[in-house]
Design an enzyme around this catalytic site. Structure first.
Site, PDB file in Angstrom:
ATOM      1  N   ASN B 390       1.214  -2.815  -0.998  1.00  0.00           N
ATOM      2  CA  ASN B 390       1.621  -3.503   0.216  1.00  0.00           C
ATOM      3  C   ASN B 390       0.663  -3.192   1.373  1.00  0.00           C
ATOM      4  O   ASN B 390      -0.209  -3.995   1.687  1.00  0.00           O
ATOM      5  CB  ASN B 390       3.063  -3.113   0.567  1.00  0.00           C
ATOM      6  CG  ASN B 390       3.671  -4.002   1.616  1.00  0.00           C
ATOM      7  OD1 ASN B 390       2.961  -4.614   2.414  1.00  0.00           O
ATOM      8  ND2 ASN B 390       4.985  -4.098   1.635  1.00  0.00           N
ATOM      9  N   ASP B 391       0.801  -2.034   1.969  1.00  0.00           N
ATOM     10  CA  ASP B 391      -0.001  -1.731   3.150  1.00  0.00           C
ATOM     11  C   ASP B 391      -1.506  -1.799   2.896  1.00  0.00           C
ATOM     12  O   ASP B 391      -2.267  -2.144   3.793  1.00  0.00           O
ATOM     13  CB  ASP B 391       0.353  -0.328   3.683  1.00  0.00           C
ATOM     14  CG  ASP B 391       1.776  -0.281   4.223  1.00  0.00           C
ATOM     15  OD1 ASP B 391       2.276  -1.336   4.631  1.00  0.00           O
ATOM     16  OD2 ASP B 391       2.376   0.809   4.217  1.00  0.00           O
ATOM     17  N   VAL B 392      -1.914  -1.484   1.672  1.00  0.00           N
ATOM     18  CA  VAL B 392      -3.356  -1.405   1.387  1.00  0.00           C
ATOM     19  C   VAL B 392      -4.015  -2.779   1.323  1.00  0.00           C
ATOM     20  O   VAL B 392      -5.234  -2.878   1.210  1.00  0.00           O
ATOM     21  CB  VAL B 392      -3.648  -0.643   0.080  1.00  0.00           C
ATOM     22  CG1 VAL B 392      -3.134   0.780   0.182  1.00  0.00           C
ATOM     23  CG2 VAL B 392      -3.066  -1.342  -1.126  1.00  0.00           C
ATOM     24  N   VAL B 393      -3.223  -3.863   1.360  1.00  0.00           N
ATOM     25  CA  VAL B 393      -3.804  -5.208   1.395  1.00  0.00           C
ATOM     26  C   VAL B 393      -3.380  -5.943   2.658  1.00  0.00           C
ATOM     27  O   VAL B 393      -3.515  -7.144   2.752  1.00  0.00           O
ATOM     28  CB  VAL B 393      -3.406  -6.045   0.158  1.00  0.00           C
ATOM     29  CG1 VAL B 393      -4.094  -5.515  -1.086  1.00  0.00           C
ATOM     30  CG2 VAL B 393      -1.895  -6.083  -0.042  1.00  0.00           C
ATOM     31  N   SER B 431       5.143   2.032   5.136  1.00  0.00           N
ATOM     32  CA  SER B 431       5.046   2.350   6.547  1.00  0.00           C
ATOM     33  C   SER B 431       6.006   1.505   7.373  1.00  0.00           C
ATOM     34  O   SER B 431       6.113   1.682   8.568  1.00  0.00           O
ATOM     35  CB  SER B 431       3.622   2.102   7.034  1.00  0.00           C
ATOM     36  OG  SER B 431       3.278   0.758   6.770  1.00  0.00           O
TER      37      SER B 431
END
Lengths: 96, 465
Positions: B390-393, B431
């Site tokens: 999720n957050d990493v993209v 996050s």
């Protein structure tokens, strides 16, 4: 007794060695390498053996005994999980 | 120096070489396995010869040593064998903490035995510092373990927390100083209070740190334990401990820096500032809508692509979907599709963890690429498949300075012609930040459990023959 400055030199050289040895590690190996270095400080087992070996009072023996258990856990556990992780790495060309 | 001690020192010397060479080999995937074997041989050698150490005396002590190794080693063997690959980070934290505790134990015994006649201030000081570091690494690692294991869900925050922690640390240091300057005449209550406060500080320091930052913290404690062990080597005059400990201390420090950098977190921020705590700015509005896709359509899209990049995240591992994803990869490859895996440094729970999880499923490491290697390839990819990440993209990391993840390097999955996001529900990421990628025009959401979705994709591709 290893004299003061010699000890300092050992400290410095060992620190540089540790830094250099893993300076080019790829991200894919971060986790196994952390685990592997975690295993290596399991050498504390040797220290706890000596400490317990010359323990003189029951209190010292108790602390030493707990320390040996903890250290053995560090060494053996560190080895087992690192080995399990690294065992799995292979390339598409086969082999390890 | 007696003949026995000479033999022991030669064995320690060989062990030290094996550790360093082993560590060196562990930094390359082709011979990493040999590296741990060599280091293992060094460990066994050093342990076995220590039984002949002249400072070991008394049948009871020998018995306790053997019993201790059997108990500690046995439990660790058993737990290490059965732990799931997804739980690896907390196991490393646990074993690491044990090492720190052992180092602190050595320090406690040394200080208890200190003899005013012979004690040297320098050695006492080193023993105190090593004990302090070892205690902090021990209790801190235990909290890290509890948090990652899900035994302790919340981060604990209270007003002026950093000041309270600083106060505890200062008192601990003062007590340590009085021990170091005691000239060997160590007072029992001071020693006890010193260890209690050192352990308390390790707990208090780790409590406010969130789960996402835990890998950096575990790595830091790993380095600290190494350092503590090294210091104990100086105290015990044991070169094997000195060298192995200091080497790990330095290597661990570098590794901690690399990890913090990979996660775009400053080490000082990890330790002294809560994640997102201070960024109160309004988040950028999300535009667009979530568009769902069914597995058969997604399967066709992938089967007729030239190039597919798979972006796996921890969610994939939780769903145990990595085996299915590898099966899907093999089927696509057989159809002539180029399939690559893109791993963000923080995919999984610590850098490199995802690689281990994929390796477990049988994915060869030469089709796995890290961020720098693959980020320019998304532009030429027909389909990017995001599974459990999720957050990493989240492109917001590039665009919105108010976002807590702003500036974090991300995988440019949004640049692929089509993006398929396999996701269980509609919730936000680790996050708690909305992911703008999910709302993009070229993104389709494939809702469902990772393993089930992957199975449906396999079925869809199979149907095409």
């Amino acid at each position: 007794m290893i004299e003061g400055f010699v000890a300092l030199y050992i400290f410095m050289l060992a620190a540089f060695t540790g830094y250099e040895v893993i300076s080019k590690v790829p991200v894919i190996l971060h986790t196994p390498l952390m685990s592997g270095s975690n295993f290596i400080h399991g050498i504390v087992l040797v220290g706890t053996m000596v400490a317990l070996g010359h323990a003189a009072t029951p209190l010292e023996q108790l602390i030493g005994f707990v320390a040996v258990i903890l250290a053995a856990g560090n060494a053996v556990g560190g080895y087992v999980v690192t080995e399990r992780m690294l065992e799995m790495f292979k390339t598409s060309r086969g082999g390890k | 120096m007696g003949a026995v001690m000479t033999v022991i020192n030669i064995a320690y010397f060989i062990a030290a070489i094996l550790f360093i060479v082993g560590l060196k080999q562990m930094s390359s995937p082709t011979n990493a396995r040999r590296g741990i074997l060599w280091a293992g041989v060094g460990m066994v050698l050093a342990t076995v010869v220590t039984f002949a150490h002249p400072e070991l005396e008394g049948a009871v002590n020998y018995l306790l040593i053997i019993l201790g190794i059997a108990i500690g080693g046995g439990l660790a063997w058993w737990s290490g064998r059965k732990v799931a690959m997804t739980d690896m980070p907390q196991m490393i934290a646990l074993y690491n903490g044990m090492g720190g505790g052992a180092a602190a134990g050595i320090g406690a015994i040394y200080l208890l035995q200190a003899d005013p006649e012979t004690a040297s201030d320098v050695v006492l000081a080193i023993a105190v510092v090593g004990s302090l570091i070892g205690s902090v690494a021990f209790s801190g690692s235990m909290v890290a373990f509890a948090k990652l294991q899900g035994l302790m869900d919340k981060t604990v925050n209270f007003p002026a927390q950093q000041w309270v922690n600083l106060g505890v640390f200062a008192v601990t240091v003062l007590l340590g100083l009085s021990l170091a300057l005691s000239g060997g005449d160590v007072s029992g209550p001071v020693l006890l209070l010193f260890f209690v406060l050192a352990l308390a500080f390790g707990i208090m320091m780790t409590l406010p740190i969130g789960g996402a930052d835990m890998p950096v913290v575990i790595s830091l404690y790993n380095a600290l334990t190494g350092l503590a062990v090294g210091f104990k080597g100086f105290v015990l005059d044991n070169p094997a401990l000195m060298i192995a400990g200091v080497v790990v201390g330095a290597a661990g420090t570098l590794l901690t820096q690399l990890m913090a950098k990979a996660m775009n977190r400053k080490l000082s921020n990890v330790l002294f500032k809560q994640f997102g705590g201070s960024s109160g700015g309004a988040a950028e509005e999300v535009t667009g809508s979530l568009k769902a896709i069914e597995a058969p359509d997604a399967g066709i899209m992938m089967a007729f692509a030239n190039k597919v990049i798979i972006v796996p995240g921890y969610g994939m591992a939780v769903a145990q979907a990595q085996h299915k994803i590898w099966e899907l990869t093999q089927m696509l490859t057989a159809r002539g599709v180029a399939v690559k895996f893109a791993i963000h440094p923080v995919a999984g729970r610590m850098p490199g963890h995802m690689n281990v999880l994929l390796a477990e499923a049988g994915v060869p490491y030469d089709i796995i690429y890290d961020l720098d290697e693959i980020n320019n390839e998304f532009k030429t990819a027909d389909v990017a498949v995001v599974i459990g990440a999720n957050d990493v993209v989240n492109p917001i990391a590039r665009t919105d300075p108010d976002s807590p993840i702003y500036g974090m390097p991300i995988l440019n999955a949004d640049q692929a012609h089509n993006v398929i996001v396999i996701k269980r529900g509609r919730g936000a990421g680790f996050s708690g930040i909305e992911n703008h990628l999910f709302y993009a025009d070229n993104t389709r959401m494939l809702y469902g459990d990772g393993q089930k979705a992957a199975s449906e994709l396999i079925a869809a591709v199979k149907e095409l023959g």
